[in-house]
Scaffold this active site. Structure first.
Site, PDB file in Angstrom:
ATOM      1  N   ARG A  71       0.870  -1.189   0.000  1.00 42.35           N
ATOM      2  CA  ARG A  71       0.000   0.000   0.000  1.00 42.35           C
ATOM      3  C   ARG A  71       0.891   1.218   0.000  1.00 42.35           C
ATOM      4  O   ARG A  71       1.791   1.331   0.839  1.00 42.35           O
ATOM      5  CB  ARG A  71      -0.901   0.057   1.236  1.00 42.35           C
ATOM      6  CG  ARG A  71      -1.489   1.458   1.430  1.00 42.35           C
ATOM      7  CD  ARG A  71      -2.517   1.574   2.510  1.00 42.35           C
ATOM      8  NE  ARG A  71      -3.769   0.970   2.102  1.00 42.35           N
ATOM      9  CZ  ARG A  71      -4.945   1.259   2.647  1.00 42.35           C
ATOM     10  NH1 ARG A  71      -5.031   2.150   3.612  1.00 42.35           N
ATOM     11  NH2 ARG A  71      -6.030   0.658   2.235  1.00 42.35           N
ATOM     12  N   HIS A 107      -7.491   0.826  -6.242  1.00 39.74           N
ATOM     13  CA  HIS A 107      -7.697   0.106  -4.972  1.00 39.74           C
ATOM     14  C   HIS A 107      -8.430  -1.208  -5.295  1.00 39.74           C
ATOM     15  O   HIS A 107      -9.596  -1.394  -4.945  1.00 39.74           O
ATOM     16  CB  HIS A 107      -8.513   0.985  -4.018  1.00 39.74           C
ATOM     17  CG  HIS A 107      -8.481   0.551  -2.592  1.00 39.74           C
ATOM     18  ND1 HIS A 107      -7.729  -0.525  -2.144  1.00 39.74           N
ATOM     19  CD2 HIS A 107      -9.122   1.041  -1.483  1.00 39.74           C
ATOM     20  CE1 HIS A 107      -7.899  -0.647  -0.835  1.00 39.74           C
ATOM     21  NE2 HIS A 107      -8.749   0.271  -0.418  1.00 39.74           N
ATOM     22  N   GLN A 123     -10.317  -3.513  -2.704  1.00 42.52           N
ATOM     23  CA  GLN A 123     -11.585  -2.892  -2.306  1.00 42.52           C
ATOM     24  C   GLN A 123     -12.685  -3.242  -3.314  1.00 42.52           C
ATOM     25  O   GLN A 123     -13.841  -3.465  -2.958  1.00 42.52           O
ATOM     26  CB  GLN A 123     -11.399  -1.371  -2.218  1.00 42.52           C
ATOM     27  CG  GLN A 123     -12.654  -0.601  -1.840  1.00 42.52           C
ATOM     28  CD  GLN A 123     -13.008  -0.720  -0.370  1.00 42.52           C
ATOM     29  OE1 GLN A 123     -12.170  -0.521   0.496  1.00 42.52           O
ATOM     30  NE2 GLN A 123     -14.255  -1.051  -0.068  1.00 42.52           N
ATOM     31  N   ASP A 151     -16.626   8.652  -1.363  1.00 44.23           N
ATOM     32  CA  ASP A 151     -15.354   8.445  -0.658  1.00 44.23           C
ATOM     33  C   ASP A 151     -14.929   9.807  -0.109  1.00 44.23           C
ATOM     34  O   ASP A 151     -15.519  10.842  -0.478  1.00 44.23           O
ATOM     35  CB  ASP A 151     -14.314   7.885  -1.664  1.00 44.23           C
ATOM     36  CG  ASP A 151     -12.940   7.651  -1.046  1.00 44.23           C
ATOM     37  OD1 ASP A 151     -12.855   7.491   0.182  1.00 44.23           O
ATOM     38  OD2 ASP A 151     -11.948   7.620  -1.811  1.00 44.23           O
ATOM     39  N   CYS A 171     -16.076   3.154   0.922  1.00 51.44           N
ATOM     40  CA  CYS A 171     -14.954   2.260   1.255  1.00 51.44           C
ATOM     41  C   CYS A 171     -14.516   2.416   2.703  1.00 51.44           C
ATOM     42  O   CYS A 171     -13.896   1.518   3.263  1.00 51.44           O
ATOM     43  CB  CYS A 171     -13.794   2.526   0.302  1.00 51.44           C
ATOM     44  SG  CYS A 171     -13.262   4.244   0.300  1.00 51.44           S
ATOM     45  N   ARG A 218     -14.173  -7.099   2.945  1.00 57.02           N
ATOM     46  CA  ARG A 218     -12.753  -6.913   2.603  1.00 57.02           C
ATOM     47  C   ARG A 218     -11.971  -8.175   2.965  1.00 57.02           C
ATOM     48  O   ARG A 218     -11.099  -8.623   2.243  1.00 57.02           O
ATOM     49  CB  ARG A 218     -12.150  -5.714   3.367  1.00 57.02           C
ATOM     50  CG  ARG A 218     -12.740  -4.337   3.041  1.00 57.02           C
ATOM     51  CD  ARG A 218     -12.514  -3.930   1.595  1.00 57.02           C
ATOM     52  NE  ARG A 218     -11.128  -4.046   1.176  1.00 57.02           N
ATOM     53  CZ  ARG A 218     -10.138  -3.216   1.539  1.00 57.02           C
ATOM     54  NH1 ARG A 218     -10.377  -2.175   2.292  1.00 57.02           N
ATOM     55  NH2 ARG A 218      -8.903  -3.396   1.101  1.00 57.02           N
TER      56      ARG A 218
HETATM   57  N1  NVA Z   1      -9.383   7.683  -1.529  1.00 57.08           N
HETATM   58  C1  NVA Z   1      -9.051   7.193  -0.206  1.00 57.08           C
HETATM   59  C2  NVA Z   1      -9.406   5.762  -0.065  1.00 57.08           C
HETATM   60  C3  NVA Z   1      -9.183   5.180   1.313  1.00 57.08           C
HETATM   61  C4  NVA Z   1      -9.548   3.738   1.423  1.00 57.08           C
HETATM   62  C5  NVA Z   1      -7.582   7.426   0.047  1.00 57.08           C
HETATM   63  O1  NVA Z   1      -6.760   7.126  -0.842  1.00 57.08           O
HETATM   64  O2  NVA Z   1      -7.237   7.941   1.115  1.00 57.08           O
HETATM   65  N1   CP Z   2     -11.156   1.021   2.772  1.00 63.05           N
HETATM   66  C1   CP Z   2      -9.875   0.903   3.160  1.00 63.05           C
HETATM   67  O1   CP Z   2      -8.977   0.605   2.390  1.00 63.05           O
HETATM   68  O2   CP Z   2      -9.690   1.160   4.475  1.00 63.05           O
HETATM   69  P1   CP Z   2      -8.275   1.277   5.217  1.00 63.05           P
HETATM   70  O3   CP Z   2      -7.629   2.542   4.716  1.00 63.05           O
HETATM   71  O4   CP Z   2      -8.640   1.349   6.680  1.00 63.05           O
HETATM   72  O5   CP Z   2      -7.457   0.084   4.889  1.00 63.05           O
END
Ligand code: NVA
Ligand code: CP
Length: 327
Positions: free
Chosen positions: A106, A133, A136, A229, A270, A315
């Site tokens: 990540r 993602h 997800q 989101d 998400c 998830r």
């Molecule tokens: N768009 C958000 C998704 C988090 C799961 C981010 O990248 O912070």
């Molecule tokens: N939705 C998601 O990816 O959550 P986290 O950032 O908590 O992993």
């Protein structure tokens, strides 16, 4: 279907049949978990979880999914390794793939996870990049399928920042599965033209459609899934908050939007979500801009139409399917 040894970097790399297979495997693993059936198919294996950004769901889902499959995990936090600062992506990939059976990443640019995969001898899974993602997406598709019994023809409207990981990924997922995707936001926040074109070509094959609109009346009308989101994603500069709030406020998912959607519509996110001021950032935004809720109102978030917690649980089941299939 044999996905052994495959990377999981973005849904664009997977066929609709492969995605369907992973969803069926997820449902099976979910059923087994609920019935306390042991699924230690990969006992004795080890995987490493690299997180350059924070996480609750993705990390916990990978860890529990791994343990349920008999796999041991190592977690590398944003500061806990040499990754990127003292050691290149290519070198890290070659070191870790000599020690582990799989690598989760990540972080920031999609090119980083693609490079990890290029140099890795073992499967690499994308746990979120700026652009995509994909883990997800499997959870979201499973949730939609559980709810409507099918994916094909389902109308999903995404409101908010559609040019980042979630908007991009949902557009790809919908195109792949023959769904109708609408990005409802200010034009500046539509996905990149190139990706739209690629998704339209996929949708032409699967029976899906891609619609872009700035008009919330058009975007909300008849939607079966209303999705949003956060307005500012991890890794973005604090300075963008003011403009983002100003630009995306008209696209907040509230009762008015939900009243225009299909009567049976569900609300998805998400997570994490800013639906109240019970977080540090939520409180700061309230103090600076006077907003008590952002991308979704507390009422919609807590409503019977909201499936966000079942979605979050999925998830784990879907990540388990990815690990089970690719290891
Ligand atoms: N768009 C958000 C998704 C988090 C799961 C981010 O990248 O912070
Ligand atoms: N939705 C998601 O990816 O959550 P986290 O950032 O908590 O992993």
């Amino acid at each position: 279907m044999n996905l052994r040894g495959r990377h999981f970097l973005k849904l664009l790399d997977y066929s609709p049949q492969e995605i369907e297979y992973l969803l069926e495997l997820s449902a099976d693993l979910k059923d087994k978990k609920k019935n306390h059936i042991i699924t230690e198919y990969h006992r004795g294996k080890n995987i490493v979880l690299i997180f350059e950004k924070t996480s609750t769901r993705t990390r916990c889902a990978f860890e529990v999914a791994a343990f349920d499959l008999g796999i041991q995990t190592t977690y590398l936090d944003p500061a806990g390794s040499q990754f990127g600062t003292k050691e290149s992506v290519a070198d890290t990939a070659r070191v870790l793939s000599g020690i582990y059976d799989g690598i989760e990443y990540r972080g920031f640019g999609q090119e980083i996870v693609e490079e990890l995969a290029l140099y890795s001898k073992v499967p690499v899974w994308n746990g979120l990049t700026n652009e995509f993602h994909p883990t997800q997406m499997l959870a979201d598709l499973l949730t939609i399928k559980e709810h409507f019994g099918t994916l094909k023809g389902v109308r999903l409207t995404y409101m908010g920042d559609a040019r980042y990981n979630m908007g991009n990924s949902l557009m790809v997922a919908c195109a792949k599965m023959g769904m109708h995707f609408t990005a409802c936001t200010a034009a500046e926040y539509f996905p990149a033209a190139e990706l739209i074109e690629e998704c339209r070509a996929i949708a032409a094959e699967t029976g899906g459609t891609i619609t872009l609109t700035e008009d919330t009346e058009v975007g909300a009308l008849g939607a079966q899934v209303v999705y949003t989101d956060v307005w500012v994603s991890m890794g973005e500069a604090d300075e963008v908050w003011g403009k983002r709030i100003n630009d995306l406020r008209p696209y907040q998912v509230n009762e008015n939007i939900m009243s225009k959607a299909d009567k049976e519509a569900i609300f998805m996110h998400c997570l994490p979500a800013f639906h109240d001021t019970k977080t540090v950032i939520g409180q700061e935004v309230f103090e600076k801009y006077g907003l008590t809720e952002m991308e979704v109102t507390d009422k919609v978030f807590e409503s019977a139409q909201s499936v966000v917690f079942g979605q979050a649980e999925n998830r784990m089941h879907t990540i388990k399917a990815i690990l089970a299939a690719t290891l």
